[in-house]
Design a protein around this motif. Sequence first.
Motif, PDB file in Angstrom:
ATOM      1  N   VAL A 154     -48.470  30.167   3.330  1.00 19.72           N
ATOM      2  CA  VAL A 154     -48.879  28.276   2.632  1.00 19.72           C
ATOM      3  C   VAL A 154     -47.286  27.594   2.684  1.00 19.72           C
ATOM      4  CG1 VAL A 154     -49.797  27.326   1.063  1.00 19.72           C
ATOM      5  CG2 VAL A 154     -50.720  29.332   2.298  1.00 19.72           C
ATOM      6  N   ALA A 155     -46.299  28.142   1.693  1.00 23.03           N
ATOM      7  CA  ALA A 155     -45.152  27.377   1.799  1.00 23.03           C
ATOM      8  C   ALA A 155     -44.882  27.427   3.590  1.00 23.03           C
ATOM      9  CB  ALA A 155     -43.910  28.190   0.563  1.00 23.03           C
ATOM     10  N   ALA A 156     -44.490  28.433   4.376  1.00 20.98           N
ATOM     11  CA  ALA A 156     -44.276  28.286   5.553  1.00 20.98           C
ATOM     12  C   ALA A 156     -44.583  26.524   6.001  1.00 20.98           C
ATOM     13  CB  ALA A 156     -43.984  29.475   5.905  1.00 20.98           C
ATOM     14  N   ALA A 157     -46.328  26.743   5.502  1.00 22.86           N
ATOM     15  CA  ALA A 157     -46.989  25.586   6.519  1.00 22.86           C
ATOM     16  C   ALA A 157     -46.724  24.259   6.597  1.00 22.86           C
ATOM     17  CB  ALA A 157     -48.758  26.034   6.880  1.00 22.86           C
ATOM     18  N   HIS A 158     -46.235  24.079   4.942  1.00 18.32           N
ATOM     19  CA  HIS A 158     -45.798  22.744   5.287  1.00 18.32           C
ATOM     20  C   HIS A 158     -44.167  22.507   4.697  1.00 18.32           C
ATOM     21  CE1 HIS A 158     -49.538  21.760   3.035  1.00 18.32           C
ATOM     22  NE2 HIS A 158     -49.850  22.923   3.018  1.00 18.32           N
ATOM     23  N   GLY A 159     -43.435  23.559   5.310  1.00 12.97           N
ATOM     24  CA  GLY A 159     -42.445  23.290   5.131  1.00 12.97           C
ATOM     25  C   GLY A 159     -41.236  23.474   3.654  1.00 12.97           C
ATOM     26  N   VAL A 160     -42.096  23.975   2.737  1.00 13.65           N
ATOM     27  CA  VAL A 160     -41.331  23.975   1.811  1.00 13.65           C
ATOM     28  C   VAL A 160     -40.814  25.536   1.074  1.00 13.65           C
ATOM     29  CG1 VAL A 160     -43.148  22.327   0.985  1.00 13.65           C
ATOM     30  CG2 VAL A 160     -43.869  24.174   0.094  1.00 13.65           C
ATOM     31  N   GLU A 161     -40.503  25.230   0.179  1.00 13.81           N
ATOM     32  CA  GLU A 161     -39.851  26.614  -0.923  1.00 13.81           C
ATOM     33  C   GLU A 161     -40.834  27.025  -1.650  1.00 13.81           C
ATOM     34  OE1 GLU A 161     -37.222  28.052   0.864  1.00 13.81           O
ATOM     35  OE2 GLU A 161     -37.119  27.282   2.153  1.00 13.81           O
ATOM     36  N   VAL A 162     -41.358  28.390  -1.877  1.00  8.05           N
ATOM     37  CA  VAL A 162     -41.550  28.778  -3.153  1.00  8.05           C
ATOM     38  C   VAL A 162     -40.764  29.710  -4.040  1.00  8.05           C
ATOM     39  CG1 VAL A 162     -43.138  30.139  -1.683  1.00  8.05           C
ATOM     40  CG2 VAL A 162     -43.661  29.348  -4.220  1.00  8.05           C
ATOM     41  N   ASP A 163     -40.736  29.836  -5.267  1.00 11.59           N
ATOM     42  CA  ASP A 163     -40.479  30.859  -6.376  1.00 11.59           C
ATOM     43  C   ASP A 163     -41.540  31.466  -6.538  1.00 11.59           C
ATOM     44  OD1 ASP A 163     -37.845  30.624  -5.514  1.00 11.59           O
ATOM     45  OD2 ASP A 163     -37.532  28.869  -6.560  1.00 11.59           O
ATOM     46  N   VAL A 164     -42.060  32.902  -5.776  1.00 10.66           N
ATOM     47  CA  VAL A 164     -43.149  33.923  -6.987  1.00 10.66           C
ATOM     48  C   VAL A 164     -42.701  34.774  -7.912  1.00 10.66           C
ATOM     49  CG1 VAL A 164     -45.311  34.976  -6.049  1.00 10.66           C
ATOM     50  CG2 VAL A 164     -44.166  33.374  -5.018  1.00 10.66           C
ATOM     51  N   GLU A 165     -43.250  34.737  -9.072  1.00  9.16           N
ATOM     52  CA  GLU A 165     -42.816  35.384  -9.899  1.00  9.16           C
ATOM     53  C   GLU A 165     -44.607  36.288 -10.969  1.00  9.16           C
ATOM     54  OE1 GLU A 165     -40.007  34.126 -13.678  1.00  9.16           O
ATOM     55  OE2 GLU A 165     -38.869  33.486 -12.062  1.00  9.16           O
ATOM     56  N   LEU A 166     -44.077  37.277 -10.715  1.00  4.41           N
ATOM     57  CA  LEU A 166     -45.404  38.339 -11.752  1.00  4.41           C
ATOM     58  C   LEU A 166     -45.298  38.892 -12.871  1.00  4.41           C
ATOM     59  CD1 LEU A 166     -48.686  38.583 -11.462  1.00  4.41           C
ATOM     60  CD2 LEU A 166     -47.730  40.898 -10.205  1.00  4.41           C
ATOM     61  N   HIS A 167     -45.470  39.236 -13.641  1.00  2.00           N
ATOM     62  CA  HIS A 167     -45.447  39.425 -14.513  1.00  2.00           C
ATOM     63  C   HIS A 167     -45.807  40.498 -15.277  1.00  2.00           C
ATOM     64  CE1 HIS A 167     -41.105  37.407 -14.829  1.00  2.00           C
ATOM     65  NE2 HIS A 167     -42.135  36.301 -14.444  1.00  2.00           N
ATOM     66  N   ALA A 168     -45.875  41.315 -16.071  1.00  2.04           N
ATOM     67  CA  ALA A 168     -47.282  42.512 -16.623  1.00  2.04           C
ATOM     68  C   ALA A 168     -47.058  41.644 -17.834  1.00  2.04           C
ATOM     69  CB  ALA A 168     -46.748  44.279 -16.679  1.00  2.04           C
ATOM     70  N   GLN A 169     -48.448  41.765 -18.549  1.00  2.00           N
ATOM     71  CA  GLN A 169     -48.446  41.782 -20.007  1.00  2.00           C
ATOM     72  C   GLN A 169     -49.105  42.115 -20.560  1.00  2.00           C
ATOM     73  OE1 GLN A 169     -51.601  38.032 -20.153  1.00  2.00           O
ATOM     74  NE2 GLN A 169     -50.469  37.239 -22.446  1.00  2.00           N
TER      75      GLN A 169
ATOM     76  N   GLU B 191     -49.532  37.494 -15.551  1.00  2.00           N
ATOM     77  CA  GLU B 191     -48.554  36.099 -15.751  1.00  2.00           C
ATOM     78  C   GLU B 191     -48.166  36.035 -14.248  1.00  2.00           C
ATOM     79  OE1 GLU B 191     -45.992  36.070 -18.961  1.00  2.00           O
ATOM     80  OE2 GLU B 191     -47.208  35.434 -20.706  1.00  2.00           O
ATOM     81  N   LEU B 192     -48.969  35.053 -13.563  1.00  2.00           N
ATOM     82  CA  LEU B 192     -48.068  34.928 -12.417  1.00  2.00           C
ATOM     83  C   LEU B 192     -47.351  33.444 -12.404  1.00  2.00           C
ATOM     84  CD1 LEU B 192     -48.201  35.065  -9.643  1.00  2.00           C
ATOM     85  CD2 LEU B 192     -50.058  34.032  -8.939  1.00  2.00           C
ATOM     86  N   ASP B 193     -46.436  33.035 -11.710  1.00  2.00           N
ATOM     87  CA  ASP B 193     -45.771  32.091 -12.140  1.00  2.00           C
ATOM     88  C   ASP B 193     -44.873  31.198 -10.606  1.00  2.00           C
ATOM     89  OD1 ASP B 193     -46.553  31.980 -15.128  1.00  2.00           O
ATOM     90  OD2 ASP B 193     -43.925  32.689 -15.313  1.00  2.00           O
ATOM     91  N   VAL B 194     -45.759  30.797 -10.590  1.00  2.00           N
ATOM     92  CA  VAL B 194     -45.117  29.942  -8.919  1.00  2.00           C
ATOM     93  C   VAL B 194     -44.154  28.750  -8.857  1.00  2.00           C
ATOM     94  CG1 VAL B 194     -46.367  28.925  -6.766  1.00  2.00           C
ATOM     95  CG2 VAL B 194     -47.525  31.150  -7.963  1.00  2.00           C
ATOM     96  N   THR B 195     -43.820  28.388  -8.948  1.00  2.00           N
ATOM     97  CA  THR B 195     -43.075  26.830  -8.655  1.00  2.00           C
ATOM     98  C   THR B 195     -42.476  26.525  -7.009  1.00  2.00           C
ATOM     99  OG1 THR B 195     -41.691  27.402 -10.255  1.00  2.00           O
ATOM    100  CG2 THR B 195     -40.665  25.495  -9.221  1.00  2.00           C
ATOM    101  N   LEU B 196     -42.840  25.156  -6.709  1.00  2.00           N
ATOM    102  CA  LEU B 196     -42.448  25.129  -5.138  1.00  2.00           C
ATOM    103  C   LEU B 196     -41.401  23.585  -5.653  1.00  2.00           C
ATOM    104  CD1 LEU B 196     -46.189  24.866  -5.468  1.00  2.00           C
ATOM    105  CD2 LEU B 196     -46.108  25.009  -3.398  1.00  2.00           C
ATOM    106  N   HIS B 197     -40.855  24.051  -3.865  1.00  2.00           N
ATOM    107  CA  HIS B 197     -39.303  22.735  -3.751  1.00  2.00           C
ATOM    108  C   HIS B 197     -39.841  22.224  -2.707  1.00  2.00           C
ATOM    109  CE1 HIS B 197     -37.698  25.516  -7.529  1.00  2.00           C
ATOM    110  NE2 HIS B 197     -38.148  26.403  -6.883  1.00  2.00           N
ATOM    111  N   GLY B 198     -39.637  20.838  -3.139  1.00  2.00           N
ATOM    112  CA  GLY B 198     -40.445  20.087  -1.377  1.00  2.00           C
ATOM    113  C   GLY B 198     -38.971  19.358  -1.301  1.00  2.00           C
ATOM    114  N   THR B 199     -39.504  18.208  -0.818  1.00  2.00           N
ATOM    115  CA  THR B 199     -39.024  16.513  -0.862  1.00  2.00           C
ATOM    116  C   THR B 199     -39.587  15.945  -0.988  1.00  2.00           C
ATOM    117  OG1 THR B 199     -37.065  17.499   1.266  1.00  2.00           O
ATOM    118  CG2 THR B 199     -36.769  15.435   0.612  1.00  2.00           C
ATOM    119  N   GLY B 200     -39.235  14.780  -2.222  1.00  2.00           N
ATOM    120  CA  GLY B 200     -40.097  13.799  -2.061  1.00  2.00           C
ATOM    121  C   GLY B 200     -40.240  12.368  -1.205  1.00  2.00           C
TER     122      GLY B 200
END
Length: 431
Positions: free
Chosen positions: A318-333, A224-233
């Motif tokens: 990719v996050a760096a190119a867009h100026g946002v932060e990203v949290d990446v989590e990979l879990h074995a199922q 399972e790959l879970d990705v959360t992006l944090h930008g500025t609205g």
Amino acid sequence: MDLLDDAQAMRPELTELRGALHREPEVGLELPRTRDRVLAALAGLPLEIGTGTATTSVTAVLRGTRPAPGPGAPGPGAPGPGAPGPGAPGPGAPGLGADDTAERTTVLLRGDMDALPLDERSGEDFAASNGAMHACGHDLHTSALVGAARLLCAHRDRLAGDVVFMFQPGEEGYDGAGVMIREGVLDAAGRRPDHAYALHVLAHALPAGVVAGRPGAMLSASYELDVTLHGTGGHGAWPHLAKDPVMAAAEMVGALQVAVARSFDVFDPVIMSVGLLRAGTARNIIPDTAYFEATVRAFNPDLEDRLREVFTRCLRGVAAAHGVEVDVELHAQYPATINDATEVEFAKGVVRELLGEERYYPLANPVNASEDFSRVLHAVPGAMVMLGSCPSDVDPDRAPGNHSPLARFDGSVLPTAAALLASLAALRLAG
């Protein structure tokens, strides 16, 4: 034992049970109505029955009454050591001392019971209407395992060993097999099983009644790959004043596909599919955050660290190119489902003897689906086979597949499924 004829005779009962299960599907680890239907269907049989505490599982043990080969084998009908309690022999079961149990062969048969969170559009007259659906055929698996239990109970005088029937919730992403293993299903008969078998129906790909299998990797591992992006609205009319996580997420979905194609050997495949992407509240508002989930499939158990490294590097770039932060989590199922070669050869022989030479189809390649029966097969030699259940009025190559809201399964395969499971156990315990 003519188990196929016996199974055909109970087809009306199995069909009724399957219809009842299908009309009221339940999702996850808590399936109280499904459990109660299974318990009612097993009532009166000479089984030791237990239920789970962390989940609504059902475990039933049948003690064969034919003497096992070798010294110390119990005699048929030997009296039990007092009134049955939890884990004690059920009605009419032979008395088993510790030495007797150690010498007996044990076979485990698994049937999963849970459904999917899906609005059914199959058009069946027994279709569900509660927001869940047996779109993976687990209603057939459960009914077939009930049928196998009845068949084997009727012939327990021919069984020189024990059978564990594993009625499992939570296969669809909840690791119900792992829960049941932690609760002791592999020791339910007093010793670890020597062999373990399961079947899985397919709404497409195979004609009804055809059984397919292969040695080695049968099904893929899943992550399972879970990705959360944090930008500025901000306002959609002034995107230059915001840091847009939606645009970054959209680019990430495509970038991940390229990363997989360019980072992993095509002969050691990896599949990545994004199934959920969520962001925003209105069309003219750039949100602060975006989120997506993906499923990842692979067959090589040594790839997890490499997957994590590739995905993290790609997404952070990719996050760096867009100026946002990203949290990446990979879990074995679930780990890959690995069939024991000897057990597959045995299962192939059982299919050909029970159904005919032409009814077994050897798969050239594994299937890119995942299953928590893999946990059982990591502990016990065994095999999972596929059973074609495509309705006769549909081309298997064009039929909606498992997990589709349009999926339909041919219920006429129920006697075949029950007889096949029963035969796998009976022939292993023939003495």
